[in-house]
Design a protein around this motif. Structure first.
Motif, PDB file in Angstrom:
ATOM      1  N   ASN A 156      27.503  57.068 137.696  1.00  0.00           N
ATOM      2  CA  ASN A 156      28.787  57.389 138.314  1.00  0.00           C
ATOM      3  C   ASN A 156      28.629  57.677 139.805  1.00  0.00           C
ATOM      4  O   ASN A 156      27.581  58.157 140.253  1.00  0.00           O
ATOM      5  N   GLN A 157      29.693  57.384 140.547  1.00  0.00           N
ATOM      6  CA  GLN A 157      29.696  57.637 141.988  1.00  0.00           C
ATOM      7  C   GLN A 157      30.640  58.802 142.306  1.00  0.00           C
ATOM      8  O   GLN A 157      31.574  59.087 141.552  1.00  0.00           O
ATOM      9  N   ILE A 158      30.393  59.446 143.425  1.00  0.00           N
ATOM     10  CA  ILE A 158      31.233  60.563 143.857  1.00  0.00           C
ATOM     11  C   ILE A 158      31.443  60.465 145.365  1.00  0.00           C
ATOM     12  O   ILE A 158      30.528  60.091 146.108  1.00  0.00           O
ATOM     13  N   GLY A 159      32.660  60.753 145.803  1.00  0.00           N
ATOM     14  CA  GLY A 159      32.977  60.689 147.226  1.00  0.00           C
ATOM     15  C   GLY A 159      32.559  61.948 147.971  1.00  0.00           C
ATOM     16  O   GLY A 159      32.174  62.965 147.371  1.00  0.00           O
ATOM     17  N   LEU A 160      32.645  61.881 149.283  1.00  0.00           N
ATOM     18  CA  LEU A 160      32.215  63.007 150.117  1.00  0.00           C
ATOM     19  C   LEU A 160      33.046  64.258 149.867  1.00  0.00           C
ATOM     20  O   LEU A 160      32.514  65.367 149.778  1.00  0.00           O
ATOM     21  N   ALA A 161      34.362  64.085 149.762  1.00  0.00           N
ATOM     22  CA  ALA A 161      35.240  65.245 149.588  1.00  0.00           C
ATOM     23  C   ALA A 161      34.972  65.954 148.267  1.00  0.00           C
ATOM     24  O   ALA A 161      34.866  67.189 148.210  1.00  0.00           O
ATOM     25  N   ASP A 162      34.843  65.160 147.182  1.00  0.00           N
ATOM     26  CA  ASP A 162      34.570  65.770 145.876  1.00  0.00           C
ATOM     27  C   ASP A 162      33.199  66.427 145.861  1.00  0.00           C
ATOM     28  O   ASP A 162      33.011  67.505 145.272  1.00  0.00           O
ATOM     29  N   ALA A 163      32.233  65.788 146.512  1.00  0.00           N
ATOM     30  CA  ALA A 163      30.893  66.367 146.572  1.00  0.00           C
ATOM     31  C   ALA A 163      30.911  67.688 147.328  1.00  0.00           C
ATOM     32  O   ALA A 163      30.253  68.665 146.938  1.00  0.00           O
ATOM     33  N   GLU A 164      31.680  67.725 148.416  1.00  0.00           N
ATOM     34  CA  GLU A 164      31.770  68.964 149.194  1.00  0.00           C
ATOM     35  C   GLU A 164      32.412  70.074 148.374  1.00  0.00           C
ATOM     36  O   GLU A 164      31.995  71.233 148.444  1.00  0.00           O
ATOM     37  N   ASN A 165      33.439  69.735 147.594  1.00  0.00           N
ATOM     38  CA  ASN A 165      34.078  70.736 146.739  1.00  0.00           C
ATOM     39  C   ASN A 165      33.092  71.287 145.712  1.00  0.00           C
ATOM     40  O   ASN A 165      33.100  72.482 145.402  1.00  0.00           O
ATOM     41  N   GLN A 166      32.257  70.405 145.173  1.00  0.00           N
ATOM     42  CA  GLN A 166      31.232  70.849 144.227  1.00  0.00           C
ATOM     43  C   GLN A 166      30.254  71.805 144.906  1.00  0.00           C
ATOM     44  O   GLN A 166      29.822  72.802 144.334  1.00  0.00           O
ATOM     45  N   LEU A 167      29.916  71.498 146.172  1.00  0.00           N
ATOM     46  CA  LEU A 167      28.983  72.343 146.913  1.00  0.00           C
ATOM     47  C   LEU A 167      29.588  73.715 147.180  1.00  0.00           C
ATOM     48  O   LEU A 167      28.923  74.745 147.008  1.00  0.00           O
ATOM     49  N   LYS A 168      30.853  73.729 147.608  1.00  0.00           N
ATOM     50  CA  LYS A 168      31.510  75.002 147.905  1.00  0.00           C
ATOM     51  C   LYS A 168      31.657  75.864 146.657  1.00  0.00           C
ATOM     52  O   LYS A 168      31.566  77.087 146.716  1.00  0.00           O
ATOM     53  N   GLY A 169      31.924  75.214 145.533  1.00  0.00           N
ATOM     54  CA  GLY A 169      32.099  75.961 144.294  1.00  0.00           C
ATOM     55  C   GLY A 169      30.805  76.274 143.581  1.00  0.00           C
ATOM     56  O   GLY A 169      30.821  76.880 142.503  1.00  0.00           O
ATOM     57  N   GLU A 170      29.677  75.854 144.177  1.00  0.00           N
ATOM     58  CA  GLU A 170      28.353  76.074 143.584  1.00  0.00           C
ATOM     59  C   GLU A 170      28.310  75.565 142.148  1.00  0.00           C
ATOM     60  O   GLU A 170      27.723  76.181 141.256  1.00  0.00           O
ATOM     61  N   LYS A 171      28.954  74.404 141.940  1.00  0.00           N
ATOM     62  CA  LYS A 171      29.020  73.831 140.598  1.00  0.00           C
ATOM     63  C   LYS A 171      28.002  72.723 140.389  1.00  0.00           C
ATOM     64  O   LYS A 171      27.874  72.205 139.285  1.00  0.00           O
ATOM     65  N   ALA A 172      27.317  72.329 141.455  1.00  0.00           N
ATOM     66  CA  ALA A 172      26.410  71.192 141.342  1.00  0.00           C
ATOM     67  C   ALA A 172      25.142  71.448 142.143  1.00  0.00           C
ATOM     68  O   ALA A 172      25.099  72.308 143.029  1.00  0.00           O
ATOM     69  N   THR A 173      24.123  70.667 141.812  1.00  0.00           N
ATOM     70  CA  THR A 173      22.868  70.690 142.558  1.00  0.00           C
ATOM     71  C   THR A 173      22.707  69.352 143.254  1.00  0.00           C
ATOM     72  O   THR A 173      22.826  68.295 142.621  1.00  0.00           O
ATOM     73  N   PHE A 174      22.467  69.384 144.558  1.00  0.00           N
ATOM     74  CA  PHE A 174      22.264  68.153 145.320  1.00  0.00           C
ATOM     75  C   PHE A 174      20.782  67.787 145.291  1.00  0.00           C
ATOM     76  O   PHE A 174      19.908  68.662 145.371  1.00  0.00           O
ATOM     77  N   VAL A 175      20.534  66.492 145.199  1.00  0.00           N
ATOM     78  CA  VAL A 175      19.160  65.991 145.152  1.00  0.00           C
ATOM     79  C   VAL A 175      18.976  65.007 146.300  1.00  0.00           C
ATOM     80  O   VAL A 175      19.663  63.987 146.374  1.00  0.00           O
ATOM     81  N   ASP A 176      18.064  65.323 147.217  1.00  0.00           N
ATOM     82  CA  ASP A 176      17.795  64.505 148.402  1.00  0.00           C
ATOM     83  C   ASP A 176      16.605  63.594 148.116  1.00  0.00           C
ATOM     84  O   ASP A 176      15.503  64.076 147.821  1.00  0.00           O
ATOM     85  N   VAL A 177      16.818  62.268 148.189  1.00  0.00           N
ATOM     86  CA  VAL A 177      15.746  61.313 147.890  1.00  0.00           C
ATOM     87  C   VAL A 177      15.136  60.725 149.162  1.00  0.00           C
ATOM     88  O   VAL A 177      14.316  59.799 149.078  1.00  0.00           O
ATOM     89  N   ASN A 178      15.527  61.224 150.342  1.00  0.00           N
ATOM     90  CA  ASN A 178      15.001  60.691 151.597  1.00  0.00           C
ATOM     91  C   ASN A 178      13.558  61.139 151.821  1.00  0.00           C
ATOM     92  O   ASN A 178      13.082  62.112 151.230  1.00  0.00           O
ATOM     93  N   PHE A 179      12.872  60.426 152.721  1.00  0.00           N
ATOM     94  CA  PHE A 179      11.520  60.821 153.089  1.00  0.00           C
ATOM     95  C   PHE A 179      11.558  62.106 153.908  1.00  0.00           C
ATOM     96  O   PHE A 179      12.554  62.439 154.543  1.00  0.00           O
TER      97      PHE A 179
END
Length: 696
Positions: A36-59
């Motif tokens: 599934n994909q998620i947009g920036l706004a929804d992702a930001e809402n998840q971050l503000k609500g501390e409902k999700a964990t972000f995973v950074d795959v960059n070097f």
């Protein structure tokens, strides 16, 4: 029916082919089936609500140069799944660099296989997150201050591009990297102005011809071909020429690009041109930009509108937009019909510069002297009066109480103002409040409250429109007063006829003009001033007056003078091009000085001296209602205006002018209007005093 189905299928095929072609042209984006994909706004809402964990795959190098979302888990080695939350129902949001990154989808797929069913991919990546104005964290920031929250580095210009190639961070701050065949950011030169400037001209090379040879030119051609490697050191005593980023503020911080471009451009100019900049801000153009509401761009000239953007030359250069040969055309872009006379208006006039602007200097000195003189005299007058009344009340409290009660309980009133006069005064008060409220933000444009007041009345442009409407009301009231005076002179013309000849008499006319019923000052007024000051100082009895006291005559003449000055100068400022047909353009500068000082004098005087004389002195407090109700209590008239009462008795008019005082709804409405106007006036007075104190 068969033909319809064929056409329908053809349309579907065309749509699919267009979509496929568009994706091919735009490069598409990396996507793995089942994730599934998620947009920036929804992702930001998840971050503000501390409902999700972000995973950074960059070097790691990418995180150091670009940054990462706060709280993100890093995919560092093959055991990265062990760093995820133990709860398999946790929402995981994976992100990479941008839409072309396949790594987030692959990592999310592994997480799903490990049991994390609520896994999403934020396809825009960290670049999309940054360019949309969202904050990231950087562990190492060299030459970019020491901030960890990069919200102040929001791209306020390029982020609003909808169609076209949007530059990423590396396009501006990076240098070409042969190993990866694209630009990459190096911490040692990412903030180097020359490097950024070279990147600017790669896209904006069309501006070179306009910029070349201008006062800000730093050898554009050498900059473009890369032979100019370092910023030229200016000659001793001279400033370095600005580069692109000195004027164009890409990173607009929390404003995120919504601030007026005109305001931003003017502020950029004033970083170097502080002297001229302060004079610009003091002009009408500058004040409108200073008071501009965020998100709006007023149709008012900024620095670039007159001087040019990239093609700025000295005013004596024929290429300059402000050269004598081009000035009429430049001004004519806004001021249609500009003439040679009009463009002699001094845009950055300094009325303190006696050498270059002697006329403006002496006009300013004259008006300043008038303001100071008025407030010195009436300031002393007010203080002495207030102190004297206080001493009288303290020395004779019972007598004071009885006298005040007698006035309050008096049921008879002596008619002092007609209905027309009361309507004119009410209209005058309303127009004056409107003019003050709409004019004060311009006068005190740099005061802390100016922007809020301007916004309250609809912004700087709307405030000028409101100002003009209230000025029209003032003009109409002045016209009705002139008509009233002329009508009275005509209907009472027999009073100035010679009884023997029946002709109009000049001597009788002069006597009437300076008589006790006239508002024109006479010799008695100067005697009253002397007597009143003697009473203030305890050197004589309190004087009594006729129909008009000297301070009331001053108020009247000040209003007539002020309306005349406001009217003439206001018309010049409202129609500057037309005025220049009969006056030099510099007359606009003179009009500004007269208009500004007269406005300050009127506001400060009315809200302080006039309010005290009419309402705030102890024997009138909290308000004298005579101007709203028309009648003065007979007891008060006997006490304060005994000469008038005695004259009416002698003339046999006293009984006809005495009326029963009426109370009820009319009195309530009059008090409501009066106290409302007074409260507004006091608020404006506080704002004026606060602004004047800050100017000291």
């Amino acid at each position: 029916m068969k033909k319809i189905r064929i056409i329908f299928y053809l349309l579907i095929a065309m749509c699919l082919s267009v979509t496929t072609y568009a994706e091919a042209e735009m490069g598409g984006y990396a996507h793995i089936e089942g994730i599934n994909q998620i947009g920036l706004a929804d992702a930001e809402n998840q971050l503000k609500g501390e409902k999700a964990t972000f995973v950074d795959v960059n070097f790691q190098e990418m995180r150091e140069s670009i940054g990462y979302i706060n709280g993100a888990v890093f995919v560092i080695d093959k055991n990265w799944l062990q760093t995820l939350p133990k709860d398999k129902n946790t929402t995981l949001i994976f992100y990479g660099l941008n839409r072309l990154s396949y790594e987030p989808g692959e990592a999310a797929s592994q997480a799903v296989q490990a049991g994390y069913k609520n896994s999403y991919v934020m396809i825009d990546g960290v670049e999309g997150w940054i360019t949309s104005g969202r904050p990231v964290v950087k562990e190492r920031i060299q030459n970019w201050h020491t901030a960890q929250n990069l919200v102040e580095f929001t791209d306020g210009i390029h982020k609003d591009i909808v169609f076209g190639e949007v530059p990423a961070c590396r396009n501006c701050h990076g240098t070409y990297n042969k190993e990866i065949d694209r630009s990459s950011i190096k911490l040692d030169n990412a903030a180097d102005k020359m490097q950024i400037n070279r990147n600017c001209v790669k896209c904006h090379d069309d501006l070179g011809s306009a910029f070349e040879g201008s006062v800000h030119d730093v050898n554009y051609k050498a900059l473009l071909d890369g032979t100019l490697l370092y910023y030229n050191t200016p000659e001793p005593g001279k400033k370095a020429q600005p580069l692109c980023v000195d004027c164009h503020k890409t990173h607009t911080g929390t404003l995120k690009g919504v601030e007026s471009p005109k305001k931003v451009s003017s502020e950029s100019c004033m970083q170097c041109h502080k002297g001229k900049g302060s004079l610009y801000e003091a002009s009408f153009h500058g004040k409108m930009n200073v008071l501009n509401t965020v998100g709006q761009t007023p149709t008012i000239a900024s620095c670039a509108d007159c001087h040019g953007g990239h093609n700025i030359f000295k005013s004596d250069d024929f290429r300059s937009a402000l050269s004598l040969s081009n000035r009429i055309e430049t001004c004519g872009k806004c001021h249609e019909g500009s003439t040679k006379s009009f463009v002699t208006y001094i845009a950055h006039a300094d009325h303190k510069d006696r050498e270059n602007h002697p006329v403006l200097y002496w006009v300013n000195i004259g008006m300043l002297t008038l303001v100071i003189t008025v407030f010195i005299f009436f300031g002393i007058h007010t203080i002495l009066w207030a102190v004297r009344l206080f001493l009288v009340k303290r020395a004779n409290p019972e007598a004071w109480k009885i006298a005040m009660a007698a006035v309050k309980n008096d049921k008879k009133g002596l008619k002092r103002f007609s209905l027309l006069h009361r309507i004119q005064h009410l209209g005058l008060a309303i127009s004056f409040m409107g003019l003050s409220l709409s004019g004060m933000p311009q006068k005190f444009y740099d005061a802390p409250w100016a922007h809020a007041v301007a916004d309250f009345i609809g912004g700087p442009i709307n405030s000028t429109v409101i100002h003009h409407w209230f000025a029209l009301l003032l003009g109409l009231l002045f016209a009705t007063h002139v008509i009233d005076v002329v009508t009275n002179l005509w209907t009472k013309r027999d009073a100035i006829r010679d009884k023997e000849t029946g002709r109009l008499s000049g001597k009788l006319f002069i006597k009437a003009v300076f008589g006790p019923d006239s508002l024109i000052p006479n010799a008695q007024d100067f005697r009253d001033i002397k007597a009143n000051f003697k009473w203030f100082l305890g050197k004589g009895p309190r004087p009594v007056f006729d129909r008009w006291a000297y301070w009331e005559k001053f108020d009247y003449l000040a209003e007539i003078w002020g309306t005349f000055v406001f009217g003439i100068t206001g018309l010049i400022l409202l129609f500057p091009v037309q005025s220049a047909a009969i006056l030099p353009g510099s007359a606009v500068n003179v009009a500004i000085i007269f208009h500004t000082y007269e406005g300050l004098l009127a506001m400060a005087f009315i809200f302080s001296i006039h309010f005290f004389n009419s309402h705030f002195r102890l024997d009138k407090f909290p308000m004298d209602m005579v101007i709203f109700l028309g009648n003065v209590p007979v007891e008060e008239a006997h006490h304060e205006r005994a000469k008038w009462v005695e004259r009416l008795k002698v003339e046999g008019r006293l009984n006809d002018m005495v009326e029963d005082e009426k109370s009820g709804l009319r009195t309530f409405i009059a008090k409501f209007i009066g106290f409302t106007l007074m409260a507004l006036g006091l608020v404006l007075l506080v704002l004026i005093l606060a602004a004047l104190i800050l100017m000291i």
